[in-house]
Design an enzyme around this catalytic site. Structure first.
Site, PDB file in Angstrom:
ATOM      1  N   HIS A 154       0.845  -1.205   0.000  1.00  0.00           N
ATOM      2  CA  HIS A 154       0.000   0.000   0.000  1.00  0.00           C
ATOM      3  C   HIS A 154       0.875   1.246   0.000  1.00  0.00           C
ATOM      4  O   HIS A 154       1.705   1.423   0.879  1.00  0.00           O
ATOM      5  CB  HIS A 154      -0.906   0.011   1.235  1.00  0.00           C
ATOM      6  CG  HIS A 154      -2.099  -0.870   1.098  1.00  0.00           C
ATOM      7  ND1 HIS A 154      -3.279  -0.633   1.750  1.00  0.00           N
ATOM      8  CD2 HIS A 154      -2.304  -1.979   0.356  1.00  0.00           C
ATOM      9  CE1 HIS A 154      -4.160  -1.572   1.419  1.00  0.00           C
ATOM     10  NE2 HIS A 154      -3.577  -2.404   0.577  1.00  0.00           N
ATOM     11  N   TYR A 187      -9.478   5.774   7.339  1.00  0.00           N
ATOM     12  CA  TYR A 187      -9.709   6.154   8.740  1.00  0.00           C
ATOM     13  C   TYR A 187     -10.767   7.247   8.754  1.00  0.00           C
ATOM     14  O   TYR A 187     -10.616   8.256   8.062  1.00  0.00           O
ATOM     15  CB  TYR A 187      -8.422   6.706   9.369  1.00  0.00           C
ATOM     16  CG  TYR A 187      -7.310   5.690   9.571  1.00  0.00           C
ATOM     17  CD1 TYR A 187      -6.503   5.287   8.515  1.00  0.00           C
ATOM     18  CD2 TYR A 187      -7.045   5.159  10.828  1.00  0.00           C
ATOM     19  CE1 TYR A 187      -5.473   4.377   8.704  1.00  0.00           C
ATOM     20  CE2 TYR A 187      -6.011   4.249  11.037  1.00  0.00           C
ATOM     21  CZ  TYR A 187      -5.234   3.860   9.971  1.00  0.00           C
ATOM     22  OH  TYR A 187      -4.219   2.960  10.161  1.00  0.00           O
ATOM     23  N   PRO A 241      -4.194   1.278  18.806  1.00  0.00           N
ATOM     24  CA  PRO A 241      -3.964   0.754  17.444  1.00  0.00           C
ATOM     25  C   PRO A 241      -4.095   1.789  16.323  1.00  0.00           C
ATOM     26  O   PRO A 241      -3.839   1.461  15.160  1.00  0.00           O
ATOM     27  CB  PRO A 241      -5.043  -0.331  17.298  1.00  0.00           C
ATOM     28  CG  PRO A 241      -6.105   0.060  18.265  1.00  0.00           C
ATOM     29  CD  PRO A 241      -5.429   0.755  19.398  1.00  0.00           C
ATOM     30  N   LYS A 286       0.923   0.632  15.018  1.00  0.00           N
ATOM     31  CA  LYS A 286       2.342   0.576  15.405  1.00  0.00           C
ATOM     32  C   LYS A 286       2.710  -0.583  16.330  1.00  0.00           C
ATOM     33  O   LYS A 286       3.892  -0.862  16.535  1.00  0.00           O
ATOM     34  CB  LYS A 286       2.738   1.889  16.106  1.00  0.00           C
ATOM     35  CG  LYS A 286       2.812   3.065  15.170  1.00  0.00           C
ATOM     36  CD  LYS A 286       4.080   3.031  14.330  1.00  0.00           C
ATOM     37  CE  LYS A 286       4.046   3.960  13.143  1.00  0.00           C
ATOM     38  NZ  LYS A 286       3.839   3.321  11.855  1.00  0.00           N
ATOM     39  N   TYR A 296       3.838   6.994   9.533  1.00  0.00           N
ATOM     40  CA  TYR A 296       3.025   5.815   9.213  1.00  0.00           C
ATOM     41  C   TYR A 296       3.855   4.716   8.551  1.00  0.00           C
ATOM     42  O   TYR A 296       3.714   3.531   8.883  1.00  0.00           O
ATOM     43  CB  TYR A 296       1.844   6.213   8.314  1.00  0.00           C
ATOM     44  CG  TYR A 296       0.736   5.186   8.329  1.00  0.00           C
ATOM     45  CD1 TYR A 296      -0.295   5.253   9.264  1.00  0.00           C
ATOM     46  CD2 TYR A 296       0.722   4.131   7.419  1.00  0.00           C
ATOM     47  CE1 TYR A 296      -1.306   4.305   9.302  1.00  0.00           C
ATOM     48  CE2 TYR A 296      -0.286   3.176   7.440  1.00  0.00           C
ATOM     49  CZ  TYR A 296      -1.297   3.276   8.387  1.00  0.00           C
ATOM     50  OH  TYR A 296      -2.286   2.325   8.413  1.00  0.00           O
TER      51      TYR A 296
HETATM   52  C1  PHB Z   1      -5.912  -3.792  11.124  1.00  0.00           C
HETATM   53  O1  PHB Z   1      -6.030  -4.098   9.930  1.00  0.00           O
HETATM   54  O2  PHB Z   1      -6.167  -4.623  12.032  1.00  0.00           O
HETATM   55  C2  PHB Z   1      -5.479  -2.421  11.488  1.00  0.00           C
HETATM   56  C3  PHB Z   1      -5.032  -1.576  10.486  1.00  0.00           C
HETATM   57  C4  PHB Z   1      -4.641  -0.296  10.801  1.00  0.00           C
HETATM   58  C5  PHB Z   1      -4.707   0.142  12.101  1.00  0.00           C
HETATM   59  C6  PHB Z   1      -5.130  -0.722  13.120  1.00  0.00           C
HETATM   60  C7  PHB Z   1      -5.518  -2.007  12.804  1.00  0.00           C
HETATM   61  O3  PHB Z   1      -4.354   1.412  12.407  1.00  0.00           O
END
Ligand code: PHB
Ligand code: APR
Length: 393
Positions: A72, A201, A293, A297, A384
């Protein structure tokens, strides 16, 4: 029983460290409290920084990840319908992340451990750490009713947040830093195609939401929820309708729903224990720190600890560099605190807080500033994809 490095815990940290050391001819024994099936049943993160991807390659454990993982180069943020894409590759000189589930990654590392023939003992009960302030540390445990002593040079505490290693450190020599957040994440995994090709997000007055994935056919979605809620109160239908309400209107109609494979609520927490070295015992990964989460990280911080300990141990055994292990804690903590900062900041930026109007306006200004300037977007992108690993020299 005797080894060079005793590794406590067979999560991603313990397994990856074990494999890297094995390739350097350094002997390890891994002790894991649970069964392999139990370890694999925990559904966790799925976004790997490029530094982690490189370390998996160095470990010789990247074959399936390189084949099946999704590269990605960007992700999107949505603020009440205003969408901003973070062009990670464009803003960081070409870096990307790999979407590959922790379950698959753990499975790959377990398989490689098996092939290597290096010992791993599952269902090790009553694991206790001894004498790590001397030159002859020991780990005692029980297995199939037998009491066993493992003598070693060093102990790597890779046993997660609830493990025994951090608790074995002298309590007057350890300092804990903690922040808890007033909400949790309700996660759902389903065999349905992801709503978009990249992660999304979402900041919404009803609460934060995240559209993530494990593959092109398996989705992972999250909803900010109250800590008072129970997962049993969330039928699949209720989850999908709440997610639809939080999605940007222009894509809500594209959501493909299906039965959940897993559903769970996790609290959000920031936690760091300092230092991470106690004589000849080292804390690695979740044993030393937890992040909320939001910045993806957790697993990635485990990886940079493993990188640091691996290089320090390699230098110690192969080059007689006794000084490197003394730097372990400070090298790790410099990077950990930056990732703690980013995870805390992303959490504050994206969630819905029951707050005063001034704080709400500040949050809006942050969202606007960081996405409307190149400097702001670059800050998000470089954190990120992962800040660089500090060389162990
Ligand atoms: C996930 O795919 O579980 C996931 C992805 C991004 C995040 C947190 C969890 O920031
Ligand atoms: N003795 C032996 N093993 C133990 C003990 C103990 N007393 N206590 C815990 N363990 C084992 C757990 O059963 C688990 O398999 O240690 C392992 C720790 O694994 P994780 O919790 O996955 O921690 P880690 O390997 O550091 O992985 C990094 O960061 O944010 C998270 O999702 C991410 O789980 C990932 C973690």
């Amino acid at each position: 029983m005797k080894t060079q490095v005793a590794i406590i815990g067979a999560g991603p940290s313990g397994l990856l460290l074990g494999q890297l050391l094995h390739r350097q001819g350094i002997d390890t024994v891994i002790l894991e409290a649970k069964t392999p099936e139990y370890v694999l049943s925990r559904i966790r993160a799925g976004v790997l920084e490029y530094g982690f991807v490189d370390l998996m390659r160095e470990a010789g454990a990247s074959e399936r990840m390189d084949r099946e993982g999704l590269v990605h180069e960007g992700f999107s943020l949505d603020f009440n319908g205003r969408r901003e894409r973070i062009d990670m590759a464009g803003l960081t000189g070409g870096h990307s992340v790999m979407v590959y589930g922790q379950t698959d990654l753990t499975e790959d590392l377990m398989a490689i451990r098996k092939t290597s023939g290096a010992p791993i003992i599952y269902e090790a009960a009553n694991v206790q750490l001894h004498d790590f302030y001397t030159d002859a540390p020991r780990v005692t445990f029980e297995h199939k009713g037998e009491k066993i002593t493992l003598e070693c040079d060093y102990i790597a505490g890779c046993d997660g947040f609830h493990g025994v290693s951090r608790q074995s450190a002298p309590q007057d020599k350890i300092r804990n830093f903690e922040r808890v957040y007033p909400f949790g994440w309700l996660g759902l995994l389903s065999d349905t195609p992801p709503i978009e090709e990249e992660l999304l997000y979402i900041h919404n007055p009803r609460g934060f939401a995240l559209c993530s994935m494990r593959s092109t056919t398996r989705s992972r979605y999250y909803l900010q929820c109250s800590l008072a809620e129970h997962v049993e109160e969330w039928s699949d239908d209720r989850f999908w309708s709440e997610l639809s309400l939080r999605l940007p209107k222009d894509i809500a109609g594209q959501l493909i729903t299906g039965p959940s494979l897993e559903k769970s609520i996790a609290p959000l927490r920031s936690f760091v224990a300092e230092p991470m070295k106690f004589g000849r015992m080292f804390l690695v990964g979740d044993a030393a720190h937890i992040v909320p989460p939001t910045g993806a990280k957790g697993l990635n911080l485990a990886s940079s600890d493993v990188y640091t300990l691996y290089h320090a141990l390699r230098g110690t055994y192969h080059e007689g560099r006794a000084d490197l292990l003394d730097k372990y804690s400070e090298i790790c903590l410099r990077r950990i605190w930056k990732a703690e900062r980013f995870s805390w900041w992303m959490t504050m930026l994206l969630h819905t807080f029951d707050e005063d109007p001034f704080s709400q306006r500040i949050q809006q200004a942050e969202q606007d500033y960081y996405t409307s300037t190149v400097a702001g977007r670059t800050t998000i992108a470089e954190n990120y994809v992962g800040l660089p690993y500090e060389p162990v020299v």
